[in-house]
Scaffold this active site. Structure first.
Site, PDB file in Angstrom:
ATOM      1  N   GLY A  97     -17.429   4.271 109.502  1.00 43.43           N
ATOM      2  CA  GLY A  97     -17.283   5.035 110.742  1.00 43.43           C
ATOM      3  C   GLY A  97     -15.870   4.933 111.305  1.00 43.43           C
ATOM      4  O   GLY A  97     -15.219   3.894 111.193  1.00 43.43           O
ATOM      5  N   HIS A 148     -24.963   4.862 112.187  1.00 38.70           N
ATOM      6  CA  HIS A 148     -25.211   4.494 110.783  1.00 38.70           C
ATOM      7  C   HIS A 148     -26.032   5.593 110.093  1.00 38.70           C
ATOM      8  O   HIS A 148     -25.796   5.927 108.933  1.00 38.70           O
ATOM      9  CB  HIS A 148     -25.999   3.184 110.696  1.00 38.70           C
ATOM     10  CG  HIS A 148     -25.285   1.996 111.272  1.00 38.70           C
ATOM     11  ND1 HIS A 148     -25.710   1.360 112.408  1.00 38.70           N
ATOM     12  CD2 HIS A 148     -24.192   1.329 110.848  1.00 38.70           C
ATOM     13  CE1 HIS A 148     -24.901   0.340 112.661  1.00 38.70           C
ATOM     14  NE2 HIS A 148     -23.967   0.296 111.745  1.00 38.70           N
ATOM     15  N   SER A 162     -23.792  -1.405 117.563  1.00 39.56           N
ATOM     16  CA  SER A 162     -24.912  -2.354 117.572  1.00 39.56           C
ATOM     17  C   SER A 162     -24.800  -3.290 118.766  1.00 39.56           C
ATOM     18  O   SER A 162     -25.793  -3.828 119.242  1.00 39.56           O
ATOM     19  CB  SER A 162     -24.916  -3.150 116.275  1.00 39.56           C
ATOM     20  OG  SER A 162     -24.945  -2.266 115.184  1.00 39.56           O
ATOM     21  N   ARG A 163     -23.576  -3.474 119.269  1.00 45.23           N
ATOM     22  CA  ARG A 163     -23.372  -4.378 120.405  1.00 45.23           C
ATOM     23  C   ARG A 163     -23.895  -3.801 121.719  1.00 45.23           C
ATOM     24  O   ARG A 163     -24.096  -4.542 122.683  1.00 45.23           O
ATOM     25  CB  ARG A 163     -21.889  -4.685 120.579  1.00 45.23           C
ATOM     26  CG  ARG A 163     -21.322  -5.520 119.453  1.00 45.23           C
ATOM     27  CD  ARG A 163     -19.807  -5.582 119.538  1.00 45.23           C
ATOM     28  NE  ARG A 163     -19.254  -6.211 118.353  1.00 45.23           N
ATOM     29  CZ  ARG A 163     -19.063  -7.511 118.218  1.00 45.23           C
ATOM     30  NH1 ARG A 163     -19.351  -8.322 119.209  1.00 45.23           N
ATOM     31  NH2 ARG A 163     -18.586  -8.007 117.098  1.00 45.23           N
ATOM     32  N   VAL A 215     -20.189   8.654 116.458  1.00 43.89           N
ATOM     33  CA  VAL A 215     -21.326   9.288 117.120  1.00 43.89           C
ATOM     34  C   VAL A 215     -21.425   8.697 118.534  1.00 43.89           C
ATOM     35  O   VAL A 215     -21.292   7.474 118.707  1.00 43.89           O
ATOM     36  CB  VAL A 215     -22.636   9.034 116.339  1.00 43.89           C
ATOM     37  CG1 VAL A 215     -23.841   9.654 117.056  1.00 43.89           C
ATOM     38  CG2 VAL A 215     -22.517   9.609 114.928  1.00 43.89           C
ATOM     39  N   ASP A 227     -14.594   2.134 114.146  1.00 45.71           N
ATOM     40  CA  ASP A 227     -13.772   0.979 113.785  1.00 45.71           C
ATOM     41  C   ASP A 227     -12.540   1.513 113.055  1.00 45.71           C
ATOM     42  O   ASP A 227     -12.418   1.393 111.830  1.00 45.71           O
ATOM     43  CB  ASP A 227     -14.587   0.028 112.902  1.00 45.71           C
ATOM     44  CG  ASP A 227     -15.772  -0.544 113.660  1.00 45.71           C
ATOM     45  OD1 ASP A 227     -15.556  -1.273 114.634  1.00 45.71           O
ATOM     46  OD2 ASP A 227     -16.928  -0.228 113.302  1.00 45.71           O
ATOM     47  N   LEU A 279     -29.174  -1.013 112.765  1.00 47.31           N
ATOM     48  CA  LEU A 279     -28.762   0.375 112.510  1.00 47.31           C
ATOM     49  C   LEU A 279     -29.104   1.287 113.690  1.00 47.31           C
ATOM     50  O   LEU A 279     -30.151   1.152 114.314  1.00 47.31           O
ATOM     51  CB  LEU A 279     -29.443   0.911 111.242  1.00 47.31           C
ATOM     52  CG  LEU A 279     -29.173   0.151 109.934  1.00 47.31           C
ATOM     53  CD1 LEU A 279     -29.723   0.950 108.747  1.00 47.31           C
ATOM     54  CD2 LEU A 279     -27.689  -0.137 109.730  1.00 47.31           C
ATOM     55  N   MET A 315     -23.698  -4.074 109.063  1.00 49.40           N
ATOM     56  CA  MET A 315     -24.188  -5.402 109.433  1.00 49.40           C
ATOM     57  C   MET A 315     -25.570  -5.288 110.068  1.00 49.40           C
ATOM     58  O   MET A 315     -26.008  -6.175 110.805  1.00 49.40           O
ATOM     59  CB  MET A 315     -23.200  -6.090 110.385  1.00 49.40           C
ATOM     60  CG  MET A 315     -21.859  -6.346 109.694  1.00 49.40           C
ATOM     61  SD  MET A 315     -20.925  -7.716 110.386  1.00 49.40           S
ATOM     62  CE  MET A 315     -20.683  -7.151 112.049  1.00 49.40           C
TER      63      MET A 315
END
Ligand code: PAF
Length: 308
Positions: A150, A37, A189-190, A179, A153, A33, A30
């Protein structure tokens, strides 16, 4: 590096590659990155002839409109990172390209029953239908040999594996290790939305997982005790509100009562306004392998029962 926005253009470009016998790897994202990612893209580049990265903030998988609006969007930086990590194509479609009738819900969606009933599925209603639908569409458009996701999740990875199996999609799903920052925080990303105090507080998630894993490693067989160890660690951090701290079977994701062999520890918590998830594998040693002085009473009883 090609930046593509249209579905027909993506399908045509990758069809040419497949026809030339080249193996296509897909990394669905999404955007926003980060090094997590990057590791997926690098792994895909090392195992495939060509890598396509998708960057699409999928509205179907957000159960809160505010969360969707706040999701970071950094396309120029994403393209540069994907390129540097070895991708040849970035597919960044507008919403109308993926869901022509949007905001009306699409007529066809994908629902994976069972695995999605718990954990993120119950905390975020509809989330996994959104994930399963968009992933199925991306796989259909790109036709990759392998798709990379990944382990951060972890439930999503299970859902994707299940839908690929059930729909007989000709793709290998590759799960890649989480990672982490040097202080243990899983990259997400959050994380960019955390204030400095929240960022510091967020490290408690990994400490709680480690506390849980340490008790399993020491021979704890009662999942309730392991949950309590994680909850107690999380309870030390006032900025963190726990959603769940679970001990589950790594395949079915069903909560376990008694730990035998490998389990997965899964956490979700709000750190200030930002909801974070993380997980860790833990393996209870066979009774004979529990180090002396670390076994709990039940483990000792077990060991005595089998005569070690
Ligand atoms: O993990 C994500 O970033 C998303 O859930 C995914 C798999 C790209 C689907 O939108």
């Amino acid at each position: 590096m090609q930046l593509i926005e249209q579905v027909v253009e993506l399908s045509a470009a990758l069809q040419v590659e497949r026809a030339a016998g080249r193996r296509v790897g897909l990394v669905p994202t999404m955007g926003a990155l980060h090094a997590g990612h990057q590791s997926l893209i690098e792994r895909a580049a090392s195992e495939c002839d060509l890598v396509a990265v998708t960057v699409f903030v999928n509205p179907l998988q957000f159960d809160e409109i505010g969360d969707l609006a706040a999701y970071p969007r950094t396309l120029a930086a994403d393209v540069a990172m994907a390129d540097a990590a070895g991708a040849s194509v970035v597919f960044a479609p507008p919403v109308a390209e993926m869901y022509p009738g949007h905001p009306a819900p699409p007529a066809t969606t994908v629902h994976v029953a069972g695995l999605t009933d718990r954990l993120e599925g119950s905390s975020r209603p509809g989330h996994f239908d959104g994930v399963a639908t968009v992933v199925t569409k991306l796989l259909a458009m790109a036709g990759p040999c392998r798709a990379y996701f990944g382990e951060k999740d972890f439930q999503q990875l299970g859902v994707v594996r299940q839908l690929v199996r059930d729909l007989c999609l000709p793709v290998e799903v590759v799960g890649c290790a989480t990672v982490r920052e040097p202080d243990g925080l899983a990259l997400s990303s959050r994380n960019s939305r955390l204030s400095p105090d929240e960022r510091r507080a967020a490290t408690v998630l990994h400490r709680a997982l480690q506390a849980g894993a340490a008790s399993v490693d020491a021979g704890e067989r009662r999942a309730g005790q392991v949950r309590a160890a994680m909850a107690s660690e999380l309870g030390r951090e006032p900025l963190v509100t726990v959603d769940y701290a679970e001990v589950v079977d790594p395949r079915s994701l069903e909560p376990v009562d008694e730990i035998v062999g490998e389990v997965r520890l899964l956490l979700a918590a709000a750190v200030g306004p930002v909801r974070l998830i993380d997980n860790l594998a833990a393996v209870r040693p066979a009774a004979g392998d529990v180090p002396a002085g670390r076994a709990d009473d039940d483990t000792v009883a077990d060991a005595e029962r089998i005569g070690v």
